[in-house]
Design a protein around this motif. Structure first.
Motif, PDB file in Angstrom:
ATOM      1  N   ASP A 153     -22.239 -67.253  56.948  1.00  0.00           N
ATOM      2  CA  ASP A 153     -22.181 -66.016  56.596  1.00  0.00           C
ATOM      3  C   ASP A 153     -20.148 -66.239  55.743  1.00  0.00           C
ATOM      4  OD1 ASP A 153     -21.501 -63.556  55.924  1.00  0.00           O
ATOM      5  OD2 ASP A 153     -22.856 -63.316  58.274  1.00  0.00           O
ATOM      6  N   LEU A 154     -20.139 -66.354  55.100  1.00  0.00           N
ATOM      7  CA  LEU A 154     -18.780 -65.565  55.248  1.00  0.00           C
ATOM      8  C   LEU A 154     -18.281 -64.757  55.734  1.00  0.00           C
ATOM      9  CD1 LEU A 154     -18.240 -67.266  51.473  1.00  0.00           C
ATOM     10  CD2 LEU A 154     -17.611 -68.770  53.558  1.00  0.00           C
ATOM     11  N   PHE A 155     -18.602 -63.334  55.416  1.00  0.00           N
ATOM     12  CA  PHE A 155     -18.371 -62.082  55.874  1.00  0.00           C
ATOM     13  C   PHE A 155     -18.518 -61.363  57.478  1.00  0.00           C
ATOM     14  CE2 PHE A 155     -17.923 -62.577  51.372  1.00  0.00           C
ATOM     15  CZ  PHE A 155     -16.667 -62.931  50.959  1.00  0.00           C
ATOM     16  N   ALA A 156     -19.452 -62.168  58.212  1.00  0.00           N
ATOM     17  CA  ALA A 156     -20.039 -61.250  59.105  1.00  0.00           C
ATOM     18  C   ALA A 156     -18.949 -60.817  60.027  1.00  0.00           C
ATOM     19  CB  ALA A 156     -20.708 -63.000  59.926  1.00  0.00           C
ATOM     20  N   TYR A 157     -17.647 -61.044  60.163  1.00  0.00           N
ATOM     21  CA  TYR A 157     -16.873 -60.379  61.609  1.00  0.00           C
ATOM     22  C   TYR A 157     -16.251 -59.645  61.219  1.00  0.00           C
ATOM     23  CZ  TYR A 157     -18.679 -63.914  63.668  1.00  0.00           C
ATOM     24  OH  TYR A 157     -19.527 -65.663  64.139  1.00  0.00           O
ATOM     25  N   SER A 158     -15.511 -59.405  59.596  1.00  0.00           N
ATOM     26  CA  SER A 158     -14.572 -58.639  58.609  1.00  0.00           C
ATOM     27  C   SER A 158     -14.286 -59.619  57.220  1.00  0.00           C
ATOM     28  CB  SER A 158     -13.201 -58.599  59.183  1.00  0.00           C
ATOM     29  OG  SER A 158     -11.942 -60.208  59.070  1.00  0.00           O
ATOM     30  N   ASN A 159     -13.812 -59.134  56.382  1.00  0.00           N
ATOM     31  CA  ASN A 159     -13.324 -58.741  55.119  1.00  0.00           C
ATOM     32  C   ASN A 159     -12.294 -60.352  55.470  1.00  0.00           C
ATOM     33  OD1 ASN A 159     -15.921 -57.043  54.319  1.00  0.00           O
ATOM     34  ND2 ASN A 159     -14.407 -55.348  53.685  1.00  0.00           N
ATOM     35  N   ASP A 160     -12.020 -60.493  55.883  1.00  0.00           N
ATOM     36  CA  ASP A 160     -10.548 -61.487  56.025  1.00  0.00           C
ATOM     37  C   ASP A 160     -10.834 -62.933  56.770  1.00  0.00           C
ATOM     38  OD1 ASP A 160      -8.942 -59.234  54.683  1.00  0.00           O
ATOM     39  OD2 ASP A 160      -9.326 -58.873  56.891  1.00  0.00           O
ATOM     40  N   ASP A 161     -12.630 -62.556  57.172  1.00  0.00           N
ATOM     41  CA  ASP A 161     -12.959 -63.781  57.635  1.00  0.00           C
ATOM     42  C   ASP A 161     -12.334 -65.102  57.271  1.00  0.00           C
ATOM     43  OD1 ASP A 161     -14.701 -62.438  59.477  1.00  0.00           O
ATOM     44  OD2 ASP A 161     -16.062 -63.064  58.731  1.00  0.00           O
ATOM     45  N   ILE A 162     -12.639 -65.590  56.262  1.00  0.00           N
ATOM     46  CA  ILE A 162     -12.358 -67.078  55.125  1.00  0.00           C
ATOM     47  C   ILE A 162     -11.021 -67.242  55.195  1.00  0.00           C
ATOM     48  CG2 ILE A 162     -11.709 -67.881  53.556  1.00  0.00           C
ATOM     49  CD1 ILE A 162     -14.060 -66.205  52.351  1.00  0.00           C
ATOM     50  N   ASP A 163      -9.935 -65.644  55.575  1.00  0.00           N
ATOM     51  CA  ASP A 163      -8.104 -65.907  55.737  1.00  0.00           C
ATOM     52  C   ASP A 163      -7.417 -65.825  57.288  1.00  0.00           C
ATOM     53  OD1 ASP A 163      -7.798 -66.076  52.933  1.00  0.00           O
ATOM     54  OD2 ASP A 163      -7.643 -62.428  52.872  1.00  0.00           O
ATOM     55  N   LYS A 164      -8.967 -65.495  57.908  1.00  0.00           N
ATOM     56  CA  LYS A 164      -8.423 -66.167  59.301  1.00  0.00           C
ATOM     57  C   LYS A 164      -8.983 -67.678  59.663  1.00  0.00           C
ATOM     58  CE  LYS A 164      -9.286 -60.672  61.191  1.00  0.00           C
ATOM     59  NZ  LYS A 164     -10.169 -60.253  61.383  1.00  0.00           N
ATOM     60  N   LYS A 165      -9.888 -67.775  58.827  1.00  0.00           N
ATOM     61  CA  LYS A 165     -10.077 -69.391  59.197  1.00  0.00           C
ATOM     62  C   LYS A 165     -11.238 -69.494  60.001  1.00  0.00           C
ATOM     63  CE  LYS A 165      -7.545 -71.036  56.826  1.00  0.00           C
ATOM     64  NZ  LYS A 165      -7.030 -70.360  55.520  1.00  0.00           N
ATOM     65  N   GLU A 166     -12.555 -68.059  60.604  1.00  0.00           N
ATOM     66  CA  GLU A 166     -12.843 -67.774  61.151  1.00  0.00           C
ATOM     67  C   GLU A 166     -14.315 -67.726  60.936  1.00  0.00           C
ATOM     68  OE1 GLU A 166     -13.145 -65.617  65.884  1.00  0.00           O
ATOM     69  OE2 GLU A 166     -11.629 -65.056  64.316  1.00  0.00           O
ATOM     70  N   VAL A 167     -14.745 -67.942  60.440  1.00  0.00           N
ATOM     71  CA  VAL A 167     -16.363 -67.672  59.234  1.00  0.00           C
ATOM     72  C   VAL A 167     -17.209 -67.868  60.543  1.00  0.00           C
ATOM     73  CG1 VAL A 167     -17.100 -69.324  57.516  1.00  0.00           C
ATOM     74  CG2 VAL A 167     -15.426 -68.175  57.248  1.00  0.00           C
ATOM     75  N   ARG A 168     -18.725 -67.129  60.553  1.00  0.00           N
ATOM     76  CA  ARG A 168     -19.507 -67.771  60.925  1.00  0.00           C
ATOM     77  C   ARG A 168     -20.648 -68.513  60.760  1.00  0.00           C
ATOM     78  NH1 ARG A 168     -23.761 -62.945  62.849  1.00  0.00           N
ATOM     79  NH2 ARG A 168     -25.855 -64.240  63.480  1.00  0.00           N
ATOM     80  N   ILE A 169     -20.622 -69.432  61.613  1.00  0.00           N
ATOM     81  CA  ILE A 169     -21.269 -70.478  61.312  1.00  0.00           C
ATOM     82  C   ILE A 169     -22.621 -70.395  61.672  1.00  0.00           C
ATOM     83  CG2 ILE A 169     -21.787 -72.933  62.164  1.00  0.00           C
ATOM     84  CD1 ILE A 169     -18.957 -72.514  59.969  1.00  0.00           C
ATOM     85  N   GLU A 170     -23.786 -70.564  61.349  1.00  0.00           N
ATOM     86  CA  GLU A 170     -24.647 -70.942  61.582  1.00  0.00           C
ATOM     87  C   GLU A 170     -25.060 -72.484  61.629  1.00  0.00           C
ATOM     88  OE1 GLU A 170     -27.447 -68.801  62.694  1.00  0.00           O
ATOM     89  OE2 GLU A 170     -26.216 -67.230  62.951  1.00  0.00           O
ATOM     90  N   MET A 171     -25.874 -72.899  63.051  1.00  0.00           N
ATOM     91  CA  MET A 171     -26.743 -73.591  62.961  1.00  0.00           C
ATOM     92  C   MET A 171     -27.591 -74.112  63.203  1.00  0.00           C
ATOM     93  SD  MET A 171     -23.684 -76.115  64.383  1.00  0.00           S
ATOM     94  CE  MET A 171     -23.307 -77.895  63.972  1.00  0.00           C
ATOM     95  N   GLY A 172     -29.014 -74.674  62.848  1.00  0.00           N
ATOM     96  CA  GLY A 172     -30.081 -74.685  63.197  1.00  0.00           C
ATOM     97  C   GLY A 172     -30.660 -76.484  63.273  1.00  0.00           C
ATOM     98  N   LYS A 173     -31.532 -76.689  63.585  1.00  0.00           N
ATOM     99  CA  LYS A 173     -32.794 -77.818  64.210  1.00  0.00           C
ATOM    100  C   LYS A 173     -34.465 -77.802  63.988  1.00  0.00           C
ATOM    101  CE  LYS A 173     -33.096 -81.718  66.849  1.00  0.00           C
ATOM    102  NZ  LYS A 173     -32.998 -82.407  68.375  1.00  0.00           N
ATOM    103  N   LYS A 174     -34.452 -77.885  63.135  1.00  0.00           N
ATOM    104  CA  LYS A 174     -36.118 -78.152  63.057  1.00  0.00           C
ATOM    105  C   LYS A 174     -36.766 -78.670  63.811  1.00  0.00           C
ATOM    106  CE  LYS A 174     -36.036 -77.748  58.038  1.00  0.00           C
ATOM    107  NZ  LYS A 174     -36.772 -78.836  57.251  1.00  0.00           N
ATOM    108  N   THR A 175     -37.879 -77.873  64.721  1.00  0.00           N
ATOM    109  CA  THR A 175     -38.834 -78.071  65.694  1.00  0.00           C
ATOM    110  C   THR A 175     -39.590 -79.069  65.785  1.00  0.00           C
ATOM    111  OG1 THR A 175     -39.857 -76.720  66.874  1.00  0.00           O
ATOM    112  CG2 THR A 175     -37.528 -76.319  67.108  1.00  0.00           C
ATOM    113  N   GLY A 176     -40.452 -79.267  64.416  1.00  0.00           N
ATOM    114  CA  GLY A 176     -41.354 -79.344  63.990  1.00  0.00           C
ATOM    115  C   GLY A 176     -42.332 -78.567  63.863  1.00  0.00           C
ATOM    116  N   VAL A 177     -42.346 -77.551  64.928  1.00  0.00           N
ATOM    117  CA  VAL A 177     -43.258 -76.563  64.691  1.00  0.00           C
ATOM    118  C   VAL A 177     -43.418 -75.586  63.096  1.00  0.00           C
ATOM    119  CG1 VAL A 177     -44.432 -74.345  65.540  1.00  0.00           C
ATOM    120  CG2 VAL A 177     -43.704 -76.242  66.696  1.00  0.00           C
ATOM    121  N   MET A 178     -44.956 -75.968  62.750  1.00  0.00           N
ATOM    122  CA  MET A 178     -44.682 -75.115  61.657  1.00  0.00           C
ATOM    123  C   MET A 178     -44.369 -73.682  61.863  1.00  0.00           C
ATOM    124  SD  MET A 178     -43.847 -77.768  60.000  1.00  0.00           S
ATOM    125  CE  MET A 178     -44.080 -76.594  57.617  1.00  0.00           C
ATOM    126  N   LYS A 179     -44.633 -72.883  60.765  1.00  0.00           N
ATOM    127  CA  LYS A 179     -44.385 -71.031  60.780  1.00  0.00           C
ATOM    128  C   LYS A 179     -45.668 -70.616  60.868  1.00  0.00           C
ATOM    129  CE  LYS A 179     -42.406 -66.680  59.708  1.00  0.00           C
ATOM    130  NZ  LYS A 179     -41.526 -66.377  59.551  1.00  0.00           N
TER     131      LYS A 179
END
Length: 179
Positions: A153-179
């Protein structure tokens, strides 16, 4: 070392200090093409090593049915794992994972992440997810070693996240369970 489910009433509101140091970050490069946009994560080095410090609170009210696990050596807590099953999209969120600084690199985090994955599977959650920052290089490398993939998410914390080098990273792993 043992990991056990903790009593929420005892630990609710406990403050835990997060500290990390890094000399690398992941820069997100956007490429606009004729068939759409694409993004690449490029590992880069800071000019000088940075240190980030913040405090988080365990078992906050916004969490859905949180579970808290503790990693113990004897009677001493050396790590925490906080999970929240987000029912609206059936994902298990790692809202906090913390290992005592002096104990990092000893496999405690891997064992906590294994508990997170097993808990997600038992709850029939379709994914295990978490958030970190593009400048938390060691955490990103650790989560990747646990089989997690990257989003952002390029702008989660502020409008300057990219410039601050602090972009929100979302990480995930599928469990094998279907929704």
């Amino acid at each position: 070392m043992r990991i056990e489910l903790l009593d929420s009433e005892v630990y609710k509101g406990k403050q835990i200090p997060f500290i990390y140091k890094t000399d690398h970050y992941f820069d997100i490069m956007a490429v606009r093409g004729t068939n759409g946009d694409s993004f690449t994560f490029v590992e880069k080095k800071f000019e000088t090593k940075i240190e980030k410090r913040f405090t988080d609170t365990l078992l906050e009210d916004w969490l859905e049915n949180p579970k808290l696990f503790g990693a113990f050596e004897g009677d001493t807590v050396i790590g925490y794992l906080e999970l929240s099953h987000e029912k609206w999209n059936n994902r298990m969120r790692v809202s906090n994972i913390w290992v005592e600084t002096a104990r990092r690199g000893q496999g405690i985090g891997k064992k906590l992440m294994a508990v997170a994955e097993q808990t997600a599977i038992e709850a029939k959650a379709r994914m295990l997810i978490l958030e970190t920052q593009s400048c938390n290089y060691n955490a990103i490398c650790f989560y990747r070693s646990c089989g997690m993939s990257i989003g952002f998410d390029l702008f989660a914390y502020s409008n300057d996240d990219i410039d601050k080098k602090e972009v929100r990273i979302e990480m995930g792993k599928k469990t094998g369970v279907m929704k």
